[in-house]
Design an enzyme around this catalytic site. Structure first.
Site, PDB file in Angstrom:
ATOM      1  N   GLU A  49       8.373   2.498   3.896  1.00  0.00           N
ATOM      2  CA  GLU A  49       7.791   1.726   2.583  1.00  0.00           C
ATOM      3  C   GLU A  49       6.962   2.948   1.921  1.00  0.00           C
ATOM      4  O   GLU A  49       7.006   2.713   0.688  1.00  0.00           O
ATOM      5  CB  GLU A  49       6.829   0.631   3.111  1.00  0.00           C
ATOM      6  CG  GLU A  49       7.348  -0.762   3.566  1.00  0.00           C
ATOM      7  CD  GLU A  49       7.469  -0.495   5.068  1.00  0.00           C
ATOM      8  OE1 GLU A  49       7.171   0.372   5.841  1.00  0.00           O
ATOM      9  OE2 GLU A  49       7.844  -1.817   5.848  1.00  0.00           O
ATOM     10  N   PHE A 111      -0.134 -13.364  11.949  1.00  0.00           N
ATOM     11  CA  PHE A 111       0.767 -11.987  12.408  1.00  0.00           C
ATOM     12  C   PHE A 111       1.138 -11.429  11.178  1.00  0.00           C
ATOM     13  O   PHE A 111       1.477 -12.010  10.152  1.00  0.00           O
ATOM     14  CB  PHE A 111       1.971 -12.556  12.995  1.00  0.00           C
ATOM     15  CG  PHE A 111       2.931 -11.527  13.455  1.00  0.00           C
ATOM     16  CD1 PHE A 111       2.534 -10.390  14.351  1.00  0.00           C
ATOM     17  CD2 PHE A 111       4.161 -11.511  12.802  1.00  0.00           C
ATOM     18  CE1 PHE A 111       3.542  -9.432  14.502  1.00  0.00           C
ATOM     19  CE2 PHE A 111       5.015 -10.403  13.110  1.00  0.00           C
ATOM     20  CZ  PHE A 111       4.725  -9.215  13.922  1.00  0.00           C
ATOM     21  N   GLN A 112       1.053 -10.071  10.985  1.00  0.00           N
ATOM     22  CA  GLN A 112       1.339  -9.258   9.824  1.00  0.00           C
ATOM     23  C   GLN A 112       0.703  -9.807   8.474  1.00  0.00           C
ATOM     24  O   GLN A 112       1.364  -9.792   7.105  1.00  0.00           O
ATOM     25  CB  GLN A 112       2.872  -9.268   9.732  1.00  0.00           C
ATOM     26  CG  GLN A 112       3.431  -8.400  10.644  1.00  0.00           C
ATOM     27  CD  GLN A 112       5.143  -8.067  10.231  1.00  0.00           C
ATOM     28  OE1 GLN A 112       5.672  -8.694   9.358  1.00  0.00           O
ATOM     29  NE2 GLN A 112       5.617  -6.639  11.027  1.00  0.00           N
ATOM     30  N   LYS A 161       4.875 -16.313   1.329  1.00  0.00           N
ATOM     31  CA  LYS A 161       6.051 -16.745   1.849  1.00  0.00           C
ATOM     32  C   LYS A 161       6.330 -18.089   1.280  1.00  0.00           C
ATOM     33  O   LYS A 161       7.641 -18.416   0.748  1.00  0.00           O
ATOM     34  CB  LYS A 161       6.268 -16.593   3.316  1.00  0.00           C
ATOM     35  CG  LYS A 161       7.536 -17.140   3.709  1.00  0.00           C
ATOM     36  CD  LYS A 161       7.817 -16.752   5.401  1.00  0.00           C
ATOM     37  CE  LYS A 161       8.908 -17.409   5.683  1.00  0.00           C
ATOM     38  NZ  LYS A 161       9.931 -16.260   6.018  1.00  0.00           N
ATOM     39  N   MET A 475      -0.817  26.368   1.842  1.00  0.00           N
ATOM     40  CA  MET A 475      -1.906  26.558   0.815  1.00  0.00           C
ATOM     41  C   MET A 475      -3.194  26.249   1.662  1.00  0.00           C
ATOM     42  O   MET A 475      -4.141  27.154   1.198  1.00  0.00           O
ATOM     43  CB  MET A 475      -1.820  25.248  -0.207  1.00  0.00           C
ATOM     44  CG  MET A 475      -2.789  25.290  -1.226  1.00  0.00           C
ATOM     45  SD  MET A 475      -2.696  27.036  -2.082  1.00  0.00           S
ATOM     46  CE  MET A 475      -1.664  26.234  -3.374  1.00  0.00           C
TER      47      MET A 475
END
Lengths: 563, 162
Positions: A49, A111-112, A161, A475
């Site tokens: 993502e 969940f999630q 949802k 760097m």
């Protein structure tokens, strides 16, 4: 008309002109994906993502549109945070849509489930948890309006949802009206008249332009202003391309790795006209010493940018395009007789500084990274869209690839995200399918989002990745060399993958150059062939080359280490 | 530059999360909050947050701009710039031994406070006023033994209609 939340989302996205979404499905967004595939919106399936957000960022900058992402709840949402924070720092318009658990489960540690609205509150321009299907269309419209207007930025919409899969009677949301959000577009004319007076009077003026010029599409107006008023121009990293890099008035980039003459000019000028910038610490160095002899004009659409870091003589709040257009009109009426004569000494001085120290390197037996970037510039005629990772690769790209046009340099400027370049190149390539898109990378940062090679292969994108491979986190190694007695704590990456084989494993092309002679051959081969798949070009470069000039952090920008 | 007290009156959309946006702005950018008070206004959907902060002039300018930048903030007033009235309400639970009871009631009378609860060993006093008045009554009651204090934080309005 009866529509589900997911259908309303698709309808509204189409109305907002969305034709591409970067995303990754998951449980909380199945209903949305189920509708998405019924539309003509292109979905780019990323492999992580974070890649989706950087790709949307690259897309937004190369297309000049709002970039859109769609991810699931929980880990899908948290993985977007770095990309969102980067877009926020660089003022890139994005709409990030995250799934959320059903409303009845919110707050139950489902969940999630994660409070992504809470997590992203400080790194979005605004965010929403959609409370009902009825409000969905209005929220989406507001989100796009907020993302693209004023100082642009990312807006997150969290959709539970059950909001997506509930069917309601759809009502047109109408135009967006927000009492509490009205960005100032047109600047105060009196303030601009003061600017013109200062321009007439100044002996040693400098323009310091930034990403605001590119975002407001005012490069032409800026160029006209500089030429008409006979003022040399420097830009921030984000402003590269806002002013032609081949113009005689061009001073090079300002700041920590800016050119000698840009930093000297800023320090010695009597008028600094800052447009679309926010005076980042990488630009100013020690703020007390920054443009200490100058009257400072600061034009920006975001009032919080003005007088945040640097005291200002003439603040101007407004859109850069509107401000420059008005200023150019005023200059037509202004007394600019013998303006060139007035500036003659100043330009002579700048010429001396230019001769005293130019961006340079010595090409010896091993390949110098600067040489690779310079060759890339030559072979592409300066026409490619360049994305970068972060670190030395980013600075060499900024120094040795000369940008003549806006929207051709795409980099994570403010947040400095390693792993930005490859997904951003994917987004840019999708926005500009006929252009050459090159990611200038380091061997460290390319590994941070290397999984997106699979996305590029799947989408048959001819993205080119140029790895300046020095086996170090260069760097940080450079800082350790200069300021930590060469104690290279954990910056040596001596277990990198074989990038050629890795490219091939992804189904892409892998090429490698280990000698100076091979550089041009590999670049030519990689750039001109393989129109249907990505290419990784691995350049094994000098391990301990450093980026110069360099201003130590917190020092005045005139205190440059030159070699 | 010297830090001064600034009373900011902030009109905001009455939407979930607005307070957290403001609190998050202050904590994220390292600004101070001395007190904070939120309630609805006469207008539906609009709340007023009265926030007291300590900052020097350039910083308070920056704070006001940052607040205005929040999408849900409608308007920010710096009350300290002009004439305003301020009030705060406190409830003070003070130990009330038989020998002190008359004294406490005298103080309550002088300060035009109210006793809102009486127990075997305490009075709970409601006091309204500006900061000075609240500080004064606290110092007078302290010798008797203050058990607990609850305060609302300051609210304020301009003297003129704005």
């Amino acid at each position: 008309m009866k529509l589900s939340g997911a259908q309303i989302l698709m309808k509204t996205l189409r109305e907002e002109g969305v034709d591409t979404i970067f995303g990754y499905p998951g449980g909380a967004v199945i209903d949305i994906y189920d509708e998405l595939v019924k539309t003509d919106i292109r979905h780019v399936l990323v492999r992580h993502e974070q890649g989706a957000v950087h790709a949307a960022d690259g897309y937004a900058r190369a297309a000049g549109k709002v970039g859109v992402c769609l991810v699931t709840s929980g880990p899908g949402a948290t993985n977007t945070v770095t990309g969102i924070a980067s877009a926020y720092m660089d003022s890139i318009p994005l709409v990030v849509i995250t799934g959320q658990v059903p409303r009845g489960l919110i707050g139950n540690d489902a969940f999630q489930e994660v409070d992504i609205v809470g997590i992203t509150r400080p790194c979005t321009k605004h965010n929403y948890l959609v409370e009902s299907t009825d409000s969905l269309a209005r929220v989406i419209k507001e989100a796009f309006y907020i993302a693209r207007s004023g100082r642009p930025g990312p807006v997150l919409i969290d959709i539970p949802k059950d909001v997506a899969n509930t069917t309601v009677d759809y009502k047109e949301p109408g135009d967006v009206k927000m009492r509490s959000y009205n960005p100032t577009i047109n600047p105060n004319k009196r303030q601009l008249q003061k600017v013109v007076k200062l321009v007439e009077k100044a002996r040693r003026p400098v323009i310091f332009a930034g990403g605001g010029i590119i975002l407001s599409k005012s490069s032409e107006e800026l160029t006209r202003f500089a030429r008409q008023a006979q003022i040399p121009v420097t830009t921030s990293l984000m402003g590269l391309g806002a002013f032609p890099g081949s113009d005689p008035f061009w001073l090079g980039m300002i700041g920590m790795h800016g050119t000698y003459r840009a930093n000297m000019c800023t320090s010695e000028c009597d008028l600094l006209i800052a447009i679309g910038v926010r005076f980042d610490d990488r630009v100013t160095g020690k703020t007390d010493a920054f443009a200490a002899q100058a009257e400072i004009v600061h034009i920006d659409i975001d009032p919080t940018s003005i007088r945040k870091n640097i005291p200002v003589t003439v603040p101007v709040v407004g859109d850069c395009h509107a401000a420059l257009t008005t200023l150019n009109g005023m200059l037509d009426e202004a007394d600019l007789t013998d303006i060139a004569g007035k500036r003659e000494q100043w330009f002579a001085r700048i010429g001396e500084w230019k001769n005293l120290s130019r961006l340079a390197y010595v090409q010896g037996e091993t390949i110098k990274p600067q040489y690779v970037v310079e060759k890339l510039y030559e072979l592409t005629g300066g026409d490619a869209i360049i994305t970068t990772e972060v670190g030395q690769n980013q600075m060499w790209a900024a120094q040795f690839y000369h940008f003549n046009r806006p929207n051709h340099f795409i980099t994570s400027g403010g947040l400095g995200v390693m792993g930005f370049g490859l997904p951003a190149a994917i987004g840019a390539q999708i926005a500009q399918p006929d252009r050459l898109v090159v990611d200038i990378a380091g061997d460290g940062s390319i590994q941070m989002n290397i999984q997106e090679m699979a996305t590029a292969v799947q989408c048959r994108l001819p993205v080119k990745v140029v790895i300046l491979n020095n086996g170090y986190l260069g760097m940080v190694r450079q800082w350790q060399e200069l300021f930590y007695d060469k104690r290279y704590a954990c910056t040596c990456m001596d277990h990198a993958p074989d990038f050629v084989k890795l490219a091939e494993a992804f189904g892409a092309v892998g090429l490698r150059a280990t000698t100076v002679d091979e550089v041009e051959t590999v670049l030519k081969k990689g750039l001109s062939n393989y129109k249907d798949r990505p290419v990784i070009m691995d350049f094994v470069v000098d391990k301990e080359e450093s980026v110069y000039p360099m201003v130590p952090a917190g020092a005045p920008i005139t205190e440059m280490l030159l070699v | 530059m010297a830090e001064e007290k600034h009373v900011l009156s902030i009109l905001v959309d009455n939407k979930p999360g607005v307070l957290s946006r403001i609190a998050g702005l202050f904590s994220g950018r390292g600004y101070n909050i001395d007190s904070l008070c939120v309630a609805e206004t006469m207008e539906e959907g609009v709340s007023r947050i009265t926030l007291v902060t300590q900052a020097n002039l350039p910083l308070v300018e920056q704070i006001k701009k940052q607040l205005n930048k929040l999408i849900n903030v409608i308007k920010v007033f710096d009350m300290t710039e002009t004439e305003y009235v301020q009030r705060e309400l406190a409830m003070i639970k003070v130990t009330a031994k038989p020998e002190n009871r008359a004294e406490i009631l005298r103080i309550v009378d002088i300060f035009r406070c109210k006793v809102v609860d009486v127990g075997a060993e305490h009075y709970t006093i409601e006091v309204t006023g500006d900061e000075g008045k609240l500080a004064a009554i606290r110092s007078l009651l302290r010798p008797m033994g203050i058990k607990e204090i609850a305060r609302t934080g300051m609210i304020a309005l301009f003297r003129d209609v704005k």
